[in-house]
Enzyme design. Structure first.
Site, PDB file in Angstrom:
ATOM      1  N   GLU A  34       0.708  -0.838  -0.196  1.00  0.00           N
ATOM      2  CA  GLU A  34       0.124  -0.061   0.250  1.00  0.00           C
ATOM      3  C   GLU A  34       0.747   1.193  -0.443  1.00  0.00           C
ATOM      4  O   GLU A  34       0.426   2.242  -0.315  1.00  0.00           O
ATOM      5  CB  GLU A  34      -1.228   0.074   1.803  1.00  0.00           C
ATOM      6  CG  GLU A  34      -2.210  -0.887   1.293  1.00  0.00           C
ATOM      7  CD  GLU A  34      -2.636  -1.167  -0.561  1.00  0.00           C
ATOM      8  OE1 GLU A  34      -2.977   0.041  -0.859  1.00  0.00           O
ATOM      9  OE2 GLU A  34      -3.122  -2.236  -0.464  1.00  0.00           O
ATOM     10  N   GLY A  78      10.443   7.183  -6.593  1.00  0.00           N
ATOM     11  CA  GLY A  78      10.047   8.302  -6.402  1.00  0.00           C
ATOM     12  C   GLY A  78       9.152   9.322  -5.167  1.00  0.00           C
ATOM     13  O   GLY A  78       8.883   7.570  -4.292  1.00  0.00           O
ATOM     14  N   TYR A 117      -6.127   5.476   5.510  1.00  0.00           N
ATOM     15  CA  TYR A 117      -6.729   4.609   3.944  1.00  0.00           C
ATOM     16  C   TYR A 117      -5.497   3.305   3.903  1.00  0.00           C
ATOM     17  O   TYR A 117      -6.076   2.048   4.249  1.00  0.00           O
ATOM     18  CB  TYR A 117      -6.641   5.101   2.441  1.00  0.00           C
ATOM     19  CG  TYR A 117      -6.001   4.151   1.365  1.00  0.00           C
ATOM     20  CD1 TYR A 117      -7.172   3.533   0.608  1.00  0.00           C
ATOM     21  CD2 TYR A 117      -4.794   3.702   0.918  1.00  0.00           C
ATOM     22  CE1 TYR A 117      -6.981   2.238  -0.053  1.00  0.00           C
ATOM     23  CE2 TYR A 117      -4.545   2.420   0.288  1.00  0.00           C
ATOM     24  CZ  TYR A 117      -6.124   2.001  -0.366  1.00  0.00           C
ATOM     25  OH  TYR A 117      -5.929   0.622  -1.033  1.00  0.00           O
ATOM     26  N   ASP A 135      -9.033   5.163  -1.273  1.00  0.00           N
ATOM     27  CA  ASP A 135      -8.557   5.425  -1.486  1.00  0.00           C
ATOM     28  C   ASP A 135      -8.882   6.452  -3.361  1.00  0.00           C
ATOM     29  O   ASP A 135     -10.575   6.641  -2.943  1.00  0.00           O
ATOM     30  CB  ASP A 135      -7.441   4.897  -2.532  1.00  0.00           C
ATOM     31  CG  ASP A 135      -7.481   3.749  -3.240  1.00  0.00           C
ATOM     32  OD1 ASP A 135      -9.151   3.376  -3.423  1.00  0.00           O
ATOM     33  OD2 ASP A 135      -6.938   3.372  -3.889  1.00  0.00           O
ATOM     34  N   CYS A 199     -19.934  -3.127 -15.886  1.00  0.00           N
ATOM     35  CA  CYS A 199     -19.272  -3.603 -14.602  1.00  0.00           C
ATOM     36  C   CYS A 199     -20.483  -3.265 -13.973  1.00  0.00           C
ATOM     37  O   CYS A 199     -21.737  -4.084 -14.688  1.00  0.00           O
ATOM     38  CB  CYS A 199     -20.345  -1.358 -14.566  1.00  0.00           C
ATOM     39  SG  CYS A 199     -19.668  -1.182 -12.336  1.00  0.00           S
TER      40      CYS A 199
HETATM   41 FE1  SF4 Z   1     -18.592   3.558 -12.295  1.00  0.00          FE
HETATM   42 FE2  SF4 Z   1     -19.527   2.722 -14.739  1.00  0.00          FE
HETATM   43 FE3  SF4 Z   1     -19.661   1.133 -12.914  1.00  0.00          FE
HETATM   44 FE4  SF4 Z   1     -21.095   3.362 -12.031  1.00  0.00          FE
HETATM   45  S1  SF4 Z   1     -22.165   1.364 -14.321  1.00  0.00           S
HETATM   46  S2  SF4 Z   1     -19.701   2.237 -10.894  1.00  0.00           S
HETATM   47  S3  SF4 Z   1     -20.061   4.434 -13.325  1.00  0.00           S
HETATM   48  S4  SF4 Z   1     -18.186   1.898 -14.092  1.00  0.00           S
END
Ligand code: SF4
Length: 362
Positions: A34, A78, A117, A135, A199
């Site tokens: 981390e 860095g 975090y 984060d 997603c």
């Molecule tokens: Fe992110 Fe799109 Fe998933 Fe919403 S639907 S959490 S904007 S990737």
């Protein structure tokens, strides 16, 4: 379990990234990973993490090591204050906690180098504590998921996001949940235009429904980087070169060649060397130009070579370092071009984008 968390964990079981710091319940390893990942790309950390653990396999080994060795192992990564704080924190854990990182996030936060975090990440990943780890990735994902449309870094909004994050963490697999949010932010809900089609949370997502995900999170405008011109001078004396271990906050503890802020011709530079370093040097000869990008500033460097008239003794705060010892000193990437000029090697510019400018980008 919350439907969002269930969908996220189901996705994580199928799509999680295979990373060398995963699959362990080892607080020290989690802490190192981390610390390295702060402001740094995963791809960069992959090269450093195994080497660092090989050199310092345990917290006790890290605490026992000289500070300079730790900075040397961090060379090129860095943000060297992370390495110093890790080392100081390891010493503190040896003295105050018997060599074992505490489980309690509040106690973890008292260890040097561990912020909210990292405390959440260590407690949830290594100790299965049901606490959030917020984060930049998580702020971005949650801002979109819950439609936070005002400055995400403002105290009140930040608190709201932390509360939302805390409410999502399940009692079971809290570490996986937190890592799933990090992975989602890094690979799907990315800065700019997210890949909402892939997603697992799109059915719950406010920004997806509203079509403004690319505009979130709302962040304050980054200040423009300050560009600073420097003359960097390689002053040889026999088989040695003049160097200084920096005491400034930026690159503290790393070794650099003498630097003069401003733009100089060789004729202007020579009297500066005499005045500021009290060295009688020959007229400097231009070797190469280089540019190094830090988070908030850019060094535009013109690198010169010269020789000090013998017998030369180093001015206060400087040392004449044998050329053969350069490889043992921690040198910042900003000095790569100068070292290449000194050792007559080809120079390939370092990649400035190793360091993330945007605090919400991993
Ligand atoms: Fe992110 Fe799109 Fe998933 Fe919403 S639907 S959490 S904007 S990737």
């Amino acid at each position: 379990m919350d439907r969002i968390t269930a969908a996220l964990l189901e996705w994580y079981d199928r799509c999680s990234r295979v990373l060398p710091w995963r699959g362990f319940h080892d607080a020290y390893r989690t802490w190192v990973s981390e610390a390295m990942l702060q402001q740094t790309r995963v791809e960069t950390v992959l090269a450093y993490y195994p080497r660092f653990l090989e050199r310092f396999p345990t917290l006790a080994a890290l605490a026992d090591a000289p500070e300079q060795d730790v900075i040397k192992a961090w060379e090129g990564l860095g943000y060297y204050s992370r390495a110093r704080n890790l080392w100081k924190g390891a010493k503190q854990v040896m003295q105050e906690y018997g060599g074992v990182l505490p489980r309690d996030p509040d106690q973890l936060r008292r260890v040097c180098g561990i912020g909210p975090y990292s405390a959440g990440a260590i407690a949830s990943i290594a100790y299965d504590m049901s606490v959030p780890a917020v984060d930049g990735n998580v702020i971005r994902v949650l801002s979109r998921l819950y439609g936070v449309r005002t400055n995400a870094l403002e105290t009140e909004n930040r608190r709201r996001i932390e509360c939302l994050a805390a409410a999502l963490v399940p009692a079971e697999r809290p570490g996986d949940h937190n890592q799933a949010l990090m992975d989602l932010g890094a690979t799907v809900c990315v800065p700019g235009t997210p890949d909402c089609g892939r997603c697992p949370l799109s059915a719950f997502c406010d920004a997806f429904r509203s079509g403004d995900a690319a505009e979130l999170p709302v962040l304050p405008k980054a200040k423009p980087q300050k560009v600073i011109p420097y003359a960097v001078v390689l002053i040889r004396s026999g088989g040695r070169v003049l160097m200084r271990q920096r005491t400034e906050r930026l690159l503290q503890g790393l070794w650099c060649f003498p630097m003069f802020e401003g733009e100089y011709t060789p004729e202007d530079l020579r009297p500066q060397i005499m005045k500021k370093l009290r060295l009688d040097a020959a007229l400097p000869v231009f070797a190469v130009s280089a540019r190094h990008v830090f988070t908030h500033q850019v060094w535009e460097m013109r690198i010169y070579e010269t020789g000090a008239q013998a017998p030369a003794s180093a001015p206060a705060g400087y040392e004449f370092v044998p050329l053969g010892s350069l490889k043992d000193l921690p040198l910042p990437a900003a000095m790569n071009a100068a070292v290449a000029a000194l050792t007559r090697q080809a120079y390939s510019p370092c990649t400035p984008c190793r360091i993330r400018r945007d605090p919400l980008w991993r």
